[in-house]
Write an enzyme that holds these catalytic residues in place. Structure first.
Site, PDB file in Angstrom:
ATOM      1  CE  LYS A 123      -1.920   3.002   1.995  1.00 25.79           C
ATOM      2  NZ  LYS A 123      -1.905   4.486   1.690  1.00 25.79           N
TER       3      LYS A 123
ATOM      4  CB  CYS B 265      11.948   8.774   9.593  1.00 27.17           C
ATOM      5  SG  CYS B 265      13.112   7.646   8.803  1.00 27.17           S
TER       6      CYS B 265
END
Length: 497
Positions: free
Chosen positions: A191, A302
């Site tokens: 996804k 991140c």
């Protein structure tokens, strides 16, 4: 055409691109059952690139059925390691052959500079190759028993793995998930982020061409609250592998508990400290590295070194050097190989970053540079540096995910460690010093999944990547990730005398 491509070359190639916009489900590209689509936009120009199929629960259910059927069929899960290795190496070869196209898709879709996208593709290809080569080199175990018994410890595929990946490094993060999951023999449903779905759909066609059996690799574009939620709640999914925000990671863990206690591996948010001590040998070089640690990929990283902790003995001089380095890292056209920074991924993230900048000013931090977006249609924010930041300020505690640096001062090693650990996150930390005793002391005390000493973001596929605290669990890269996508089975035999 010889490399490197020029700005004009990339512009020409961009004009020639076409995009696959349908979901890759089972063995074919299909539209969403309800006919819904969503737009994906080039953030550097504001122009729509394509309208992509918006998958939902029907596509999730169908994908899980196809994936489970592939597991039961066994033409991948039970294939000889050498066969899986051959096909994944072929996939890496195809990615290499289409490297420029894949990198260009990511640059157009999420705004990162083309030079950065090419680097990402090199990392993604290397990851697929590393895991392919590992398949026939990871052994099971024979337990120590008496002569009357034989104990075997086998590794088997988990089954159906759902990989939910972010938009900031679209294909590299994809490779970090699907590489070990496929190598271990699982069926994988990918996804991609709705903000950068196009390269994943191109990858699906390459995976088919490489020889992955039907149902072993599928791609469902769409939103987290629709198709992502349906996949996370599915009783037919054995594992969720996720990179993204801490808030979504917590939600996925709840979905796992509400369904079948599927495994959940999370790489979540970060507010990484970068500690600079006064004994550094080359402050100019360290200042440039510190600037790159936050401004690379527009700060949409991140592990961005977003909290810079500097010894007060050198702080004023060091910040001046950092500001000079930041001046060379301005955003520009992502298709220009000379651009260090590109565009912020979309309007929502752009406004979020600007709101944090306004909050930093309102809370009393000293804005040393940047802070104002560039004029024009594109979503460009220049390198922004705040000094005099305290842990109570939002820009000092919360993940901005943009080109915003918060500078703190410290007077002692203990204070530096306390400031570094005063965070709900623990994904990465940096440490700059020439004192080996200090390096070893501080590295051990930092609450972080990885500590970079006299570098930022160092490492390769041989070392694990992941965090502690609310930065998540599990590890990407290395053989540790391969182990996470397999199940241990004990076989105990009683031997006849």
């Amino acid at each position: 055409m010889s490399h490197p491509f020029t700005h004009a070359d990339w512009q020409r190639l961009a004009g020639e691109l076409t995009f696959e916009t349908r979901a890759w489900l089972g063995e074919a590209f299909v539209e969403a059952a309800g006919g819904e689509r969503f737009a994906t936009v080039n953030p550097a120009t504001g122009e729509m690139l394509a309208e992509v199929a918006a998958c939902d629960a029907p596509e999730a259910e169908a994908a899980v059925r196809h994936a489970r059927a592939a597991v039961e069929r066994g033409d991948w899960a039970r294939a000889a390691p050498a066969e899986r290795k051959r096909i994944l190496l072929r996939l890496a070869e195809l990615m290499e052959a289409h490297k420029n196209e894949l990198a260009l898709i990511d640059t157009l879709d999420m705004g990162k500079p083309i030079t950065s996208s090419l680097g990402d593709l090199s990392g993604a290809i290397n990851c697929i190759r590393y895991n392919a080569e590992s398949i026939d080199k990871v052994y099971g175990e024979v337990a120590p028993t008496g002569e009357e018994s034989l104990g075997l410890v086998l590794r088997e595929p988990l089954g159906v793995v759902v990989a939910i990946v972010p938009w900031n490094f679209p294909l590299m993060m994809t490779a970090w998930k699907i590489g070990p999951a496929l190598a271990a023999g699982n069926s994988v449903i990918l996804k991609p982020s709705e903000k950068s779905p196009l390269s994943a759909l191109r990858l699906a066609r390459l995976a088919k061409e490489a020889g992955l059996p039907d149902g072993v690799f599928q791609v469902l574009p769409g939103f987290g609250h629709t198709v992502g939620k349906a996949l996370a709640l599915s009783m037919g999914v054995d594992c969720l592998a996720f990179t993204g925000s801490t808030a979504v990671g917590k939600q996925l863990m709840q979905y796992a508990g509400q369904s079948n206690l599927k495994r959940v591996y999370l790489e979540c948010g970060g507010k990484s400290p970068n500690l600079v001590f006064a004994d550094c040998r080359d402050l100019d070089a360290v200042a440039r590295h510190a600037a790159e640690a936050i401004f690379h990929n527009q700060g949409e990283v991140c592990i961005a070194g977003s909290r810079l902790l500097v010894d007060n003995a050198i702080r004023e001089a060091f910040v001046d050097k950092l500001l000079a380095a930041a001046e060379t890292m301005q955003p520009g056209d992502p298709l220009d190989p000379a651009s260090f920074m590109g565009a912020i991924v979309d309007r929502t993230q752009y406004e979020r970053v600007l709101d944090y900048i306004r909050r930093g000013v309102a809370e009393g931090a000293v804005l040393r540079r940047g802070g104002e977006p560039l004029e024009g249609a594109g979503l460009f924010i220049p390198p922004t540096v705040f000094d005099g930041v305290t842990p109570a300020m939002a820009i000092g505690r919360e993940e901005v995910f943009g080109p915003v640096l918060a500078v703190f001062g410290f007077d002692s090693e203990d204070q530096a460690v306390h400031l570094a650990n005063d965070s709900e996150y623990g994904l990465a930390a940096g440490l700059w010093s020439q004192d080996i005793d200090r390096i070893m002391r501080v590295a051990r005390r930092l609450q972080s999944g990885q500590v970079f000493v006299n570098n930022w973001a160092g490492g390769d596929m041989t070392v694990p990547f992941g965090g502690v605290k609310q930065s998540g669990n599990g590890r990407d890269k290395s053989h540790h990730s391969l182990a996470e996508y397999s199940e241990l089975k004990t076989v105990w035999m009683t031997l006849a005398p």
